[in-house]
Design a protein around this motif. Sequence first.
Motif, short mmCIF file in Angstrom:
data_model
loop_
_atom_site.label_atom_id
_atom_site.label_comp_id
_atom_site.label_asym_id
_atom_site.label_seq_id
_atom_site.Cartn_x
_atom_site.Cartn_y
_atom_site.Cartn_z
N THR A 154 0.88 -1.21 0.12
CA THR A 154 0.05 0.03 0.11
C THR A 154 0.84 1.23 0.21
N ALA A 155 2.00 1.36 0.96
CA ALA A 155 2.78 2.37 0.85
C ALA A 155 3.49 2.52 -0.45
N LEU A 156 3.69 1.66 -1.42
CA LEU A 156 4.21 1.84 -2.95
C LEU A 156 3.23 2.68 -3.55
N LEU A 157 1.94 2.56 -3.34
CA LEU A 157 0.90 3.56 -4.26
C LEU A 157 1.09 5.06 -4.07
N ALA A 158 2.32 5.75 -3.12
CA ALA A 158 2.65 6.96 -2.82
C ALA A 158 3.38 7.11 -3.92
N GLU A 159 4.08 6.28 -4.72
CA GLU A 159 4.78 6.56 -6.13
C GLU A 159 3.99 6.68 -7.32
N LEU A 160 2.71 6.60 -7.26
CA LEU A 160 2.02 6.55 -8.38
C LEU A 160 1.46 7.95 -8.57
N THR A 161 1.22 8.47 -9.79
CA THR A 161 0.95 9.77 -10.39
C THR A 161 -0.59 9.66 -10.01
N GLU A 162 -1.22 10.71 -10.27
CA GLU A 162 -2.79 11.05 -10.15
C GLU A 162 -3.31 10.18 -11.10
N ARG A 163 -2.81 10.14 -12.38
CA ARG A 163 -3.27 9.54 -13.45
C ARG A 163 -3.10 8.12 -13.12
N GLU A 164 -2.02 7.52 -12.83
CA GLU A 164 -1.95 6.31 -12.38
C GLU A 164 -2.83 5.43 -11.59
N GLY A 193 0.55 1.65 -21.35
CA GLY A 193 1.75 2.45 -20.65
C GLY A 193 1.51 2.62 -19.24
N HIS A 194 0.53 3.14 -18.80
CA HIS A 194 0.19 3.28 -17.35
C HIS A 194 -0.10 2.08 -16.56
N VAL A 195 -0.58 1.20 -17.30
CA VAL A 195 -0.85 -0.05 -16.48
C VAL A 195 0.55 -0.61 -16.39
N SER A 196 1.71 -0.79 -17.07
CA SER A 196 2.70 -1.27 -17.06
C SER A 196 3.52 -0.59 -16.00
N ARG A 197 3.55 0.67 -15.85
CA ARG A 197 4.06 1.38 -14.86
C ARG A 197 3.51 1.21 -13.58
N VAL A 198 2.42 1.00 -13.45
CA VAL A 198 1.63 0.78 -12.03
C VAL A 198 1.97 -0.63 -11.70
N LEU A 199 2.10 -1.62 -12.47
CA LEU A 199 2.75 -2.94 -11.98
C LEU A 199 3.93 -3.02 -11.51
N ALA A 200 4.71 -2.16 -12.51
CA ALA A 200 6.10 -2.20 -11.84
C ALA A 200 6.35 -1.46 -10.60
N LYS A 201 5.57 -0.29 -10.50
CA LYS A 201 6.05 0.39 -9.22
C LYS A 201 5.20 -0.12 -7.79
N THR A 202 4.28 -0.70 -8.06
CA THR A 202 3.27 -1.63 -6.98
C THR A 202 3.92 -2.89 -6.73
N GLN A 203 4.98 -3.47 -7.59
CA GLN A 203 5.62 -4.73 -7.33
C GLN A 203 4.49 -5.74 -7.66
N CYS A 204 3.46 -5.54 -8.51
CA CYS A 204 2.46 -6.43 -8.72
C CYS A 204 2.54 -7.34 -9.86
N ALA A 205 2.52 -8.63 -9.79
CA ALA A 205 2.63 -9.51 -11.14
C ALA A 205 1.94 -9.52 -12.23
N ASN A 206 0.49 -9.13 -11.92
CA ASN A 206 -0.55 -8.99 -12.81
C ASN A 206 -1.58 -7.98 -12.56
N ARG A 207 -2.59 -7.96 -13.26
CA ARG A 207 -3.47 -6.91 -13.10
C ARG A 207 -4.43 -7.21 -11.90
N THR A 208 -4.65 -8.40 -11.48
CA THR A 208 -5.62 -8.98 -10.46
C THR A 208 -4.99 -8.61 -9.12
#
Length: 221
Positions: A154-164, A193-208
């Motif tokens: 959850t703390a990793l969400l702070a790295e996301l932009t508003e659009r992400e 592109g946004h989805v790819s960056r979200v997965l990378a920043k949150t360290q999630c393996a997939n959309r689910t």
Amino acid sequence: MNGPEEPVRVVVVDDEPMVCAHLRTILDSSGDITVVGEAHDGAAGVEAVVRHRPDVVLMDLRMPEVDGITAIERIAQLAAPPYVVVLTTFDADHYVLRALDAGASGFLLKSTPPRELIGLVRVAAGGHTVMSRTATSSLLTAGGRRREERDRRTALLAELTEREREVLACVARGMSNAEIAAALFVGEATVKGHVSRVLAKTQCANRTQAGLLAYEAGLTG
């Protein structure tokens, strides 16, 4: 894999033959979904996937011999693996989280109404996130995920932009890239592109996994 005019091909894996028969009856009644194989343990499920090359696998988790989580891990190693959707019950929260980590594309309750089940299988075949809202609520309130891991992600969400964050909230609602693009008035390539960056920043393996994180953080409203 199926072409644009061909039915969605499904393999059902559950150790209860009656459950398999019930799901087959529901899905085959849709007109555009066909159950091409059944299996009653994880090892046979992997064999059925290799043999029938389905688009979607409906996978039970707790089975004798080889369980569903091991089967999901093996399926994920195949070339062009199908989308695996976990069949869950309210008392299987810990197993569902492990299955998502293993590579499952989503999860739904075994008690999902027939019409909704058919729709969710179509969604899964399109490569989109499938998350039962009721099951998601159960997962989050049951405390199945370790608190420290939840807090770290959850703390990793702070790295996301508003659009992400907006894109992540849409992913959690099960929206496709095309639907997100239309909702946010941007191009589909931009959404990817946004989805790819979200997965990378949150360290999630997939959309689910990312969608579940969004629910945990309250991004879905």
